[in-house]
Structures are given as C-alpha cells and as structure tokens.
Design an enzyme around this catalytic site. Sequence first.
Site, PDB file in Angstrom:
ATOM      1  N   VAL A 347       0.841  -1.200   0.000  1.00 44.23           N
ATOM      2  CA  VAL A 347       0.000   0.000   0.000  1.00 44.23           C
ATOM      3  C   VAL A 347       0.877   1.253   0.000  1.00 44.23           C
ATOM      4  O   VAL A 347       0.591   2.235  -0.709  1.00 44.23           O
ATOM      5  CB  VAL A 347      -0.951  -0.006   1.213  1.00 44.23           C
ATOM      6  CG1 VAL A 347      -1.763   1.288   1.261  1.00 44.23           C
ATOM      7  CG2 VAL A 347      -1.891  -1.208   1.139  1.00 44.23           C
ATOM      8  N   GLU A 348       1.944   1.221   0.766  1.00 41.43           N
ATOM      9  CA  GLU A 348       2.858   2.363   0.824  1.00 41.43           C
ATOM     10  C   GLU A 348       3.421   2.698  -0.562  1.00 41.43           C
ATOM     11  O   GLU A 348       3.388   3.856  -1.000  1.00 41.43           O
ATOM     12  CB  GLU A 348       4.011   2.054   1.781  1.00 41.43           C
ATOM     13  CG  GLU A 348       5.075   3.142   1.828  1.00 41.43           C
ATOM     14  CD  GLU A 348       6.321   2.711   2.580  1.00 41.43           C
ATOM     15  OE1 GLU A 348       7.166   3.588   2.876  1.00 41.43           O
ATOM     16  OE2 GLU A 348       6.482   1.499   2.860  1.00 41.43           O
ATOM     17  N   MET A 349       3.912   1.676  -1.265  1.00 36.55           N
ATOM     18  CA  MET A 349       4.519   1.918  -2.578  1.00 36.55           C
ATOM     19  C   MET A 349       3.488   2.356  -3.607  1.00 36.55           C
ATOM     20  O   MET A 349       3.771   3.192  -4.472  1.00 36.55           O
ATOM     21  CB  MET A 349       5.255   0.663  -3.035  1.00 36.55           C
ATOM     22  CG  MET A 349       6.519   0.370  -2.261  1.00 36.55           C
ATOM     23  SD  MET A 349       7.709   1.742  -2.361  1.00 36.55           S
ATOM     24  CE  MET A 349       8.232   1.594  -4.076  1.00 36.55           C
ATOM     25  N   LYS A 352       2.783   6.053  -2.851  1.00 36.85           N
ATOM     26  CA  LYS A 352       3.887   6.961  -3.207  1.00 36.85           C
ATOM     27  C   LYS A 352       4.072   7.071  -4.718  1.00 36.85           C
ATOM     28  O   LYS A 352       4.683   8.027  -5.193  1.00 36.85           O
ATOM     29  CB  LYS A 352       5.182   6.482  -2.558  1.00 36.85           C
ATOM     30  CG  LYS A 352       5.201   6.651  -1.039  1.00 36.85           C
ATOM     31  CD  LYS A 352       6.497   6.163  -0.434  1.00 36.85           C
ATOM     32  CE  LYS A 352       6.528   6.442   1.072  1.00 36.85           C
ATOM     33  NZ  LYS A 352       7.783   5.948   1.715  1.00 36.85           N
TER      34      LYS A 352
END
Length: 841
Positions: A347-349, A352
């Site tokens: 989810v982070e990648m 971003k």
Amino acid sequence: MKKILLLALSLCLVSTGLFGQSLKSPDEFLGYELGTRFTPHHKVVAYYEYVAAQLSNVKTERYGQTNELRPLMVAYLSSQENMDNWEQIRTDNLKRTHLIDGDPVGPKKGIVWLSYNVHGNEANSTETSMKTLYELARPDNSEAKAWLENTVVVMDPCINPDGRDRYANWINQVIGTTPNPSLDAKEHQEPWPGGRPNHYLFDLNRDWAWQKQIESQQRMKLYNTIMPHVHVDFHEQGFNSPYYFAPAAEPIHEQVTDWQREFQDMIGRNHAKYFDENSWLFFTKESFDILYPSYGDSYPMYNGAIGMTYEQGGHSMGGVAVETEEGDTLTLADRIAHHHTTGMSTVEMAAKNSERMVDEFATYFDNAVNNPKAKYKTYVIRGTNHPDKLKQLEQFLKTHQIAYGTGSSKKGFSAFDFKTGEDGSVSIENGDILISANQPKAVLVQAFFEPKTYASINDTYDITAWSVPYMLGLEAYATEMEIPVSEGEFLQHERQVEVSGTPAAYLAKWETLQDAKFLGDLLEADIKLRFAVEEFTVAGRTYAPGTLIITRKGNRHMGSKFDEIVKGKAAELGRDLYATPTTFVDGGKDFGSNNVPFMHKPKIAVLRGDGVSSLAFGEFWYFMEQELGYPITMIDTDAIGRTDMSNYNVLVLPSGSYGRAFNESQMNDLKSWIRGGGKVLAFERAIGSFAGKDGFQLKRKTSDDKKSDEEKEADALTPYADRGDKYEDFRLPGAIFKLKVDNTHPMGFGYEDTYFTIKNNSTPYEYLPNGWNVGIIESAESHVAGVAGEKVKENLGKSVVFGVENMGGGAVIYFADNPLFRAFWENGKMFVANALFMVGQ
C-alpha cells in the site's frame, strides 16, 4: 455561546463516529490475541463489519456466498474524500481501460486489491487481514492515513471460506492449550482432503481464468467492475521456506510490460528494506512465474495490474507453532507479522507512486486498443462449429469482457489452422466470429488464444498450454492480418424438432455434454432407451453412432407421460429431437436388433479418502453433480472392502494410489465383480493399480536405451551446477498432444478421428494387445503446444491414452490423461460420458 458549545459537542461526537477513536483491535474484538488460534470465518466477517460500522471511511460489501453458504465479502477503505467519491474513482478507472466510454474527470487515485486465503489451509493470511485492516483504518495511524489519500484499498479477507473453516475447525479441535511444535503432534498432520481446496475440492488459485467455481465466478464479476492497479495474492509454502515476494521468476509471459516488471521490482525492494531491518530471510525471482493465466498474480497481470504472489512459510503443517529444520520455532504470530509487513509495504509503494501507476495503467490499455503487441491480429472462429461449443465460447468471451464481432471479407488470407497445425488460405464465411487483437483485453486475448505459449525457460510452475480453440474443440484460425471486425453476435441455433403424431421412437444426437445430460435426465426419469453403435438411415435422415433411440416400446406403461418427459427434457436442454413412425430403418440396423443395445442405467460408485488425489476426486464430483447432473455414491477407500458392490455397476477411481484399498484378496474380488458385468474407470495414477498386474493387459511402455557408452559417461559426469539441464528432456508440465481417435468405438462416439489432449502424465503405456486403443499418441510429432522434453515426446510415441480392456462381462477403462482436469478442458468431457454411459453396454 451555548450554540457554539452544542456545535462543538456535536462535532466531537461525529468525529468519534467518523474516525473511530475507540476502534477495537482484532485482539480486543475477538477476545484472544491474534496468532494464538485460528479464527472461524464468521468471526472474521463480524470484525470486518464491526470496523465498517465504526468508521465511515470503511465499507463492506457481500458479493456472494459459497457452496456451503458462507458469505464472500470485501472491504473498501480510503480517505473520507475518496470513499465519498468512490463511484467516480471506479468509473474513471474503467474509462482508462476503455471498457466503458468517456474520459476520466477526477483526480488519479490508485486502487490496491489485497486477497487472502485462496488456499484454505494457508490460514495465516486471513488472520493477517484483520491486523492489516485495523492498522490501515486506525485513526491515529498518520502514516497509513497519508497513504489512503492517494489510494483506495480493497481487501478480501478470505477467498475460500469453506476450505478455511475446514482447516480452522479441525485444528482448533485437535490442538492443545499449549501448541506443540513437534511434527509428530496431530495438529501438524491434517486429514484428507485438507483445507486447501474449496467445497468441491478445487484449487481456486488455478481457477481465475476458467471460473468454474462459484467463488471465482462471483469474485471476478466484482473484479471486472473495478480493475485494480495492484493485486496481491497472499499464500503460504512449506514451513522450512523463507518468505517469497516479487519480482517474479521466469518464465514471464512476453506480454508483461517493462513497467509491470519495474514496479514489481520497486515493491520487492521496499519489502526487502523492512525484512532486512528485522533480520527476516526472503527470496525473489524463483519458483513463482507469470505464465499460466489462471493465477491470482498472472490473471491480474494480463489485465493491466501489477499482480504478485506473496508466500510465507507455514502452510497446514505450520499450525500455531512448528519447529523448523534450523531448530527455530516458527509461530503463527511470526507468520502474521511477515504478511502484514508486505501488505502495508505494498500500500505504501502504491500510494507513493499512485500517479505514475495510474498513468502506466492507462497507457497499457491505450496500447491494447491502438497498438497491441500481438503476432496474430485476428482470430477466426467458424460459425459452423457445433452450437453448444459456440455457446461455451460466447459465455467465455463475455465473462472476460473480450470483444468479438463478425466480418464480411470473402478474400482468402493466410492463417494458422488450429486443427492441422499448418498455415493455409482461409476466407470469412457468414456466421464466423472474429476476435481482434485491437481491444481493451488484447493481452488476455493473446494469452488465451495464441496457438503456442512462449516460455523463456522450460522450468515452469504449472501447465504451459491451454489455447481456447483446443480447449473447446473448435475449428479456428489465427491470422497475422488485421481484419476489420463489425459489431455482431453469435448466430443463435434454432432447435430442430421434427415430431408429429405418435412416433414409434424419438431420436436424439450424441455430440456434446448437453446430450449426455439429456440422457442422464431420461435415465433418472426411468425412460428406457437404446443407442446406435453403427450409422443408420431412417425417414430420409442419416444418424451417427451414439444416437439415442428412445422407443415407445418399453415405455408404454407411462402413457402420455412418456412423450411429455422426452419432449420436455429436450426443450429444457435445447436438444434437437427427431421422430420416426417406424422402427424399420432404410439403412443400418433396425431398432429391435441385438446390435442396437439397450441402455442399462449406470449405478456409479466413486472412491474418495486416503490415497486418492483430493483434487482429482473433486473434479469428478463436480463434473457429475454440477455439469452432468447425475447421481453418484461416494465411498471412502477404507470402506470399499465392506461395501456391497452388487449395488453398483460402475466404479470410478480418480487419480491416486490404491494399494491399501485393494490388497490381493480385494483385487481378486474386484476382478470377479468386473467379470460379472462391472465397469471400472481408472484415471491417471490410478492406472498403476492395474498396469502389469496379474489378469490385466495394460503395461507401462519401456524405452530402449540407445545411448552409446560415451553418452552414458557424459551423463554420469554432468557437473552439479548443470544438473537442472540434465532433466530438460524429461519435463512435461502440462502440454497439448494430438491423439488419433477410434470414433467407431463407443468411447469415441461424438468425436472426429483426432482429439487434442491436455497431458500432465508423462508415463507411457503400451497399446492394449487384445483391447481397444481408442485414443493413441502415434509419434513424437504428435506434440502440439507447451513444454515437453524430447525424451518425453519420444517415449509417448506409440502409446495408449484412452483404452478399454474387456474382462468377462465387464471392462476396465483407462484414462492416462484426465479430461476433467480443473474442469476447463471442455472438449474432453464426452470421453468420460461415453465411458459412463456407452462403453460396456
């Protein structure tokens, strides 16, 4: 001032409702710590719905239910603004795919879909999903809150609830108060059939493309209304294996784009950062490839997403705690931590890189419509194919949102002929269906229809051939020319009904599985009938072997009900129905001839349990119950010796090992039963119970070793580093071979003189010397598509694939290949129907 205070108080209460300041963790809600036991599915659903009730930026949707009536559900979560605009985000995304018209009008938001527990006994992932839901939704998690500004996360906590509860209920019953990490403990020895498959014992991770199972069908309807940019499938592998995550292994299908490879690598490196920080071992670029299109990573890849499999060590033997070969104890809590880390990192990648991710997704589909990477630009499906097969094709295309139409060109053009395997000249005829490579699902078209799948290496994780024209048995062509495709539909087959008066007999064709279903329904309605073993002519029409002859004689006691049942069942199943006022034929055998056999009703027993492949059993069970609709009796292998087999005239042995079920005494009893009129259907490994055994003709085919002494010495001295290459000649990970078929034999009724089989079994068997070799591989050149080592092809030449050995009044029917494999090889199913109904009558 009073109004201001009231407003402030109101906002505070709304804030508590919107942002769930008192949101319970999974531990608090369930009453035990995650990782200490396995959570029943209904409690998982309850937690998801609890979170959605607490937070307005989390919503749940029940998209279906399983065979055992457990709900299938997803949760959507994002920022409040994104959730308020979810419908706009979703439709904008579909516009980027060109699956719906129009241009996107809203901001670019990434969509990440996390799928858990497709294999029921890889049960850590559903536990993990609750932790990940909580951490993403938790109002005071500022980092996650920032990610959700750019992404919408879709979470499916359990793709396979029936299998998961089978595993969870079992292990919760047998585990002690304190987990025992010793492999000797019962909690590490899951009983047959295991929790991996669904209700019908299908592997749902092989069903994304074929969608034979109800879970897949319902999930994929939802998936295609969203089309996420990232899809992760959470799995488990052997408990001694470190964690696996992307980038994927070779072979990766040539249609996979540079961006898809690049973003897999970017996500993998982000995972590695967290794993390194915690000193957790992992591996990448091994074992799990992107080729077979029916996986939870490959199917999304072929639909523009970044599809990935994550594999945690554990599996069913992991239990709650297990001792590894290194002497460490791997706990369920450890496994949850690892899966949770990769889920959050994904989810982070995505967050971003959301804008580029969305742009690349749009470019993927722009290229598909305008400039697809495709050798073959148009596929032509003859409109003269059997209407049942065309109906199957139409349903398949609509399921996958693959566009099709018609053409008007009469000019000949060069095209690959799927049946001959050669190029030739073809023209478009009225009623033909054209499938263009220029369309949103262009990559999926190539993956499904290309005659030969390109694999960069032969070491693959799954089968390597599945082309739809072979799967459905279609006359079809592939051309490198771009042929204009006009809007058009499949021509609808108008049912032929030639019935008047009070006929002496009704006649029905025997060509497809729907005809077999019609027969089964008649037998279940106690209709008596016969069938033709030779071609015959009556009332100016010629009928092929296998034709069902439903005579009034033998059914007079039913009165008018006889006609009502026959005509009613034919109409219900869309069967052509003909009639004759006489049983005297113009050519062939009269209906009263001994050469027109009476159809004895099959009474079918099938073995299940220890020694039997659960998947193979499930394939037969599903075929009989859901596709053929004919009753069977399921008998455990440890009960066969106590079963009165006089109640049955058919015994089915799915692939497996039957040494324990049939000791010497029981094998003698089986032979006596066969001689007395019983019929055995033995599939794949079950053939080993008969090959080379006393009283049976079947023998394994041995190949002469023609290697010189120098070649043998070179083999013996192969360097250790080159050991993998040594076995290339013996690989057969699922390939297509062309069989020569004896369609004069009842097992071959309804087929042409050739058939394309999906072959996973490399064991060759000699021709039956005094039996019927109905389907044979003539030579190494019979290989059509997919990976097959040179030695395998050589050994399979001159071998029997479908054979019948008569024994007294009964028969043994050998299936060296399983036509019911994963239920998707539609063109092979009539061999099984023939074996059940036609052979041995």
